[in-house]
Design an enzyme around this catalytic site. Sequence first.
Site, short mmCIF file in Angstrom:
data_model
loop_
_atom_site.label_atom_id
_atom_site.label_comp_id
_atom_site.label_asym_id
_atom_site.label_seq_id
_atom_site.Cartn_x
_atom_site.Cartn_y
_atom_site.Cartn_z
N HIS A 1 18.51 41.13 58.74
CA HIS A 1 18.82 42.03 57.63
C HIS A 1 17.56 42.45 56.90
CE1 HIS A 1 22.44 39.74 58.56
NE2 HIS A 1 23.15 40.70 58.03
N SER B 1 47.60 15.64 36.03
CA SER B 1 48.19 15.44 37.35
C SER B 1 47.23 14.76 38.31
CB SER B 1 48.61 16.80 37.94
OG SER B 1 49.62 17.40 37.15
N ASP C 1 25.88 43.21 45.62
CA ASP C 1 27.20 43.81 45.39
C ASP C 1 28.31 42.91 45.94
OD1 ASP C 1 26.78 46.56 44.23
OD2 ASP C 1 25.47 46.71 45.98
N ASN D 1 22.10 48.10 44.69
CA ASN D 1 21.54 49.12 45.58
C ASN D 1 22.56 50.17 46.01
OD1 ASN D 1 23.04 47.96 47.63
ND2 ASN D 1 21.37 46.68 48.35
N HIS E 1 53.76 24.33 47.07
CA HIS E 1 52.87 23.32 46.53
C HIS E 1 52.76 22.08 47.42
CE1 HIS E 1 52.99 25.93 43.11
NE2 HIS E 1 52.24 25.13 42.38
N GLU F 1 39.58 27.05 41.44
CA GLU F 1 39.30 26.06 42.48
C GLU F 1 38.05 26.41 43.29
OE1 GLU F 1 42.19 27.67 42.19
OE2 GLU F 1 43.57 26.15 41.40
N HIS G 1 21.89 36.74 53.42
CA HIS G 1 21.48 37.51 54.59
C HIS G 1 20.05 38.02 54.43
CE1 HIS G 1 23.62 40.20 51.77
NE2 HIS G 1 22.63 41.01 52.01
N GLY H 1 24.91 32.56 52.29
CA GLY H 1 25.28 33.52 53.33
C GLY H 1 26.70 34.00 53.07
N PRO H 2 27.65 33.08 53.08
CA PRO H 2 29.00 33.46 52.67
C PRO H 2 28.94 33.94 51.21
CG PRO H 2 29.00 31.35 53.83
CD PRO H 2 27.57 31.69 53.54
N HIS I 1 21.02 47.82 56.24
CA HIS I 1 21.46 46.49 55.80
C HIS I 1 21.25 45.38 56.82
CE1 HIS I 1 24.02 43.29 54.25
NE2 HIS I 1 24.62 43.29 55.42
#
Lengths: 666, 666
Positions: A27, A383, A156, A186, A472, A410, A67, A115-116, A261
């Site tokens: 990239h 809980s 972004d 960008n 649940h 979460e 990336h 990355g993710p 990209h």
Amino acid sequence: MTELQNKAVNTIRFLSADAVQKANSGHPGLPMGMAPVAYLLWTEHMKYSPQDPGWPDRDRFVLSAGHGSMLLYAMLHLTGYDLPLDELKRFRQLGSKTPGHPEYGVAPGIETTTGPLGQGFATGVGMAMAADHLAATYNRASYPMVDHAIYAIVSDGDLMEGISSEAASLAGHLQLGRLIYIYDDNHISIDGSTALAFSEDRAARFQAYGWHTVHVEDANDLQAMNQALEEAKLDPRPSLILAHSVIGYGLPTKQGTAAAHGEPPGVEELAGAKRNLGWPVEPSFLIPEDVREHFRTAGRRSNALYNDWQALRTGYARDFPDLAEEFERRQRGDLPVGWEQSLPVFEPDAKGMATRASSGKVLNAIASQLPELFGGSADLTGSNKTDIKGEPAFDHDQPGARYVHFGVREHAMGAILNGLALHGGVIPYGGTFLVFSDYMRGAIRLAALMGVRVIYVFTHDSIGLGEDGPTHQPVEHLAALRAIPNLITLRPADANEVSQAWLAALENKHAPTALALTRQAVPTIDRQRFAPAENLARGAYILADLGESEPQVILMASGSEVSLILEAGETLAKEGMPVRLVSFPSWELFKLQPASYQATVLPPAITARVAIEAGVTMGWERWVGSQGAVLGIDRFGESAPYEEIYTDLGLTAAHVVEQAKSLLAK
Amino acid sequence: MTELQNKAVNTIRFLSADAVQKANSGHPGLPMGMAPVAYLLWTEHMKYSPQDPGWPDRDRFVLSAGHGSMLLYAMLHLTGYDLPLDELKRFRQLGSKTPGHPEYGVAPGIETTTGPLGQGFATGVGMAMAADHLAATYNRASYPMVDHAIYAIVSDGDLMEGISSEAASLAGHLQLGRLIYIYDDNHISIDGSTALAFSEDRAARFQAYGWHTVHVEDANDLQAMNQALEEAKLDPRPSLILAHSVIGYGLPTKQGTAAAHGEPPGVEELAGAKRNLGWPVEPSFLIPEDVREHFRTAGRRSNALYNDWQALRTGYARDFPDLAEEFERRQRGDLPVGWEQSLPVFEPDAKGMATRASSGKVLNAIASQLPELFGGSADLTGSNKTDIKGEPAFDHDQPGARYVHFGVREHAMGAILNGLALHGGVIPYGGTFLVFSDYMRGAIRLAALMGVRVIYVFTHDSIGLGEDGPTHQPVEHLAALRAIPNLITLRPADANEVSQAWLAALENKHAPTALALTRQAVPTIDRQRFAPAENLARGAYILADLGESEPQVILMASGSEVSLILEAGETLAKEGMPVRLVSFPSWELFKLQPASYQATVLPPAITARVAIEAGVTMGWERWVGSQGAVLGIDRFGESAPYEEIYTDLGLTAAHVVEQAKSLLAK
């Protein structure tokens, strides 16, 4: 921008682009657009030590848009980290220190795997929380032991991901002023212009979260960026600097387009970019001597601060020896000697208690011995039983507290736990219902990939939660967690296994651990009669062989279903069928045992085996073999009082007995 | 509020609270606080038909805060849906139509399953997109066939979840004016006051997304709420009505506290609430006669609209017979006769193509036959090959288009796909990398639980994606998807299996399907020599038996690894070891086959079996048995050119041969 600055920035750009072109993969767009920002951070703003990348008081840098990894590799190389140019030339090659996305532990100076999208954003929030907490705990007059910032470059995509929204909202709430995030605005995403799908007012959104925002019209304007960074440092709120950049800056036909990209620019395009920016087309990987010296000087910029801090450390050890010892121990991630003496032992009790309840008791028993325990729940404190009694809520006015109300967030919680662990000095834990582990898998996976010590307290671990019903009731979640490499999943059978499960999780320094705990009560097993719960560390163990002779059948179960095999075993033994009972809290730990131990617990000769677990049967075949049977739930659950669901779905001791007999009859 | 209105609102409150008390389980707080809002929606605003709950032009109602299910059940009962009072009395009991959280398909009038927070919010966005698209496609002058709104009640928890942020941002971008969401702003979450973790400016945040927002100071103020609803209907933007309510309204000690949220009020507390609000303590489940009549009248409110619409339908069929036929067919969810003729057949080709590429070809070949296909990608269009050539982007100015740029918002995409399917009239699909199925599991699970036809296009399905490395290489994801009940996971081996996979997915009307597709090229198998790809529908099938006599060993694989067993099989056969080759694209479909078919493919007598798949080995034991072997990847991947990773991790034809020989030698 001075001429030298311009050369330095272009060096970053073309080291990155050359590496991508050489790998024929990667990239180039982000590094070429954001090179000036990285330049400024490393030469003027961040404190860091290439010689001691683990310096506790360093500023953290997170490339959330992972990336753009070559940007980071270029900076690490240029400023003097142990990342030779040859490694940059081996970008994305097998065994290199420069994988496609930055990976924690692979090259020095990589603070987290990214990355993710969104993960880095939220992980940085965890780092800032750790810093706030440790500063409140350990800083003393004249001893600012913890005094650093968290910088990030976010994209972004990062801002579109929900995890970032969750984390940003919490960061604003907690007023985490250490956060200085630079948004690579960008206007381009992979599909094309951000106008295709992303037209919200980002600055207004972040202001609504309680962030300070500032615009920089041109990422190449070092002066404007510098001023924005100074503003950000002064502002008590977390800061988002919206920097308008041009993706693939310099590329003659691709700059400012999605084509810049995620693919190599191509030889001609790259040559064109070099010509555009006044750079020699050859050689590639060029680092002009004055630029090299400039960056090495930058890499030594923090030496004075580093030396000051080491002096501080010495003085601190002298003036606050107990605090200092604890601080250093926590930095190392070592547990205090003898802490495990505080682990409670539970008396046998047929009525027993829910494993979430015993988990709460264990946590409270060990919390005073382990000040590094720092965690909370995604709005399910009562809980999950994750609270530490008497411990106030961690917040801006009380950063020394160690209980976190994560809110109903979460996924952010998962990444924040990673950030806490990566920062060091704390051992993070976080609770939610097991079914909502789905919401945080992106973060759990990264914890496993990085090998960080994070403890998940997943309660309400089956249909045993009853009336809340299938939405649940986790059914597939144990299997789904077991599928993740390097994650330890532990489903303790009773209170004493819970105690041992916390022990295992805390001693498991290089991997995350997921505790699966019941809502409903389970008996506390009589350990005089059955094997000690300490065996949990081996993943599976023989609770007892019942009957007069060698066992003919093995019954195995995890968690709440262990009580069913105990009951079934008694019946079979009484009826003259000798039986082995195996508690199986962790497949992962059992797989780590030597084959000889495994064969002792599950002798190949005994092929009549019944496993029972309130979840999908998938994978149990490995343990019961082709001749065995698995009683599980290969469907979604039901809304009803839990005992009725167990009966309705055939998860009963009687059914185990029946299955065992049927196998023996074969 | 008139006296009758007051009684009607209290009837809702106490039907809900009585049911929770009787079940000794549930959530009284939301129904008691939001009863006035529900009252107003069902008596003054929504159009619906209790006699024909599937009326295509009804307004949709989504209780995103699904824990308040009794509010919805009360409304459905009172307005005349087929949900008898006895079912309310059996709230949360085995086999009742009133499970703990609303479940699609269990009671009439439930538009979607909710409970996991944020899902309903995002699902409603999908419903609005479907409505916009169908309106643009089918409405004609004087024929507003599609003209309805999407109402939802959303909670603090919903707004905290990242999925809602993603969906809200997209809804604002698309200007989905049909959305009218009422935010139950009760200042309470489970852990206590929202001040603990949620202090952002919600209205400002939604304005930043491009939403219209309006405050209602008191949820009991019917007039103010009425005005807000009218404003919302007129505003062209999606609307968020922030309604300040009191959780557990009326409960003497619990109202306005977290204690009112999720547990039975208790007999005394409930009696106190009734006394507070002037309600008889006994009998429980009281519906005063005038209130009953009032609600039944409300239930008939839309009769005129309903009849008008049926007249419209008749006229439409007359004036636009082709459109009408297509509209009706799509409403039924039937596929057009003969559409499958458009499925492409691919010629044998040793070089082949990536299955994502053949998927793109299949999609484009069938798209013109199936106007109901409506989908897109989470900003990976070019990678996922999800685009329909020449099809413009669906947006506010072009709602008739059917390609969606979801942005980098996987979780919202998942729930939006659910909303599209639930709305009806479209068959939704959505693409991302397989590794990011993690980000959308919450939504995938609900698709499976509801049994809706959603198609996931998950590309880059293994280490075969190469250089992007472990953060982007799914390893555990096939296993994790296979673990979800009622989800069909399909990993086709070549272009012709891809064609058949789309066929299976589209014909799979009552369950979602996940397609796992390669980034890298795979050979197109010669179907003259090997069995036809149509066998994919059976989940696993014999590609061929190679060798002179009965096979001694079975080699099985899915997806890209099928080419490895083809190669290994040739080698073994040449060396005199007869071998069976099994393509195994779907465990789920194979499990659905009769035992006799299963035994034909995998005869119990052949125990030497080798499975190979570029993912964790978990679960393959079921198919290879105790004597078999599985070649997989029980670790994270590597960043490198993909062929090198395959070799490095031992996923080669040679390794298959070696394993087969080793098994045969035993």
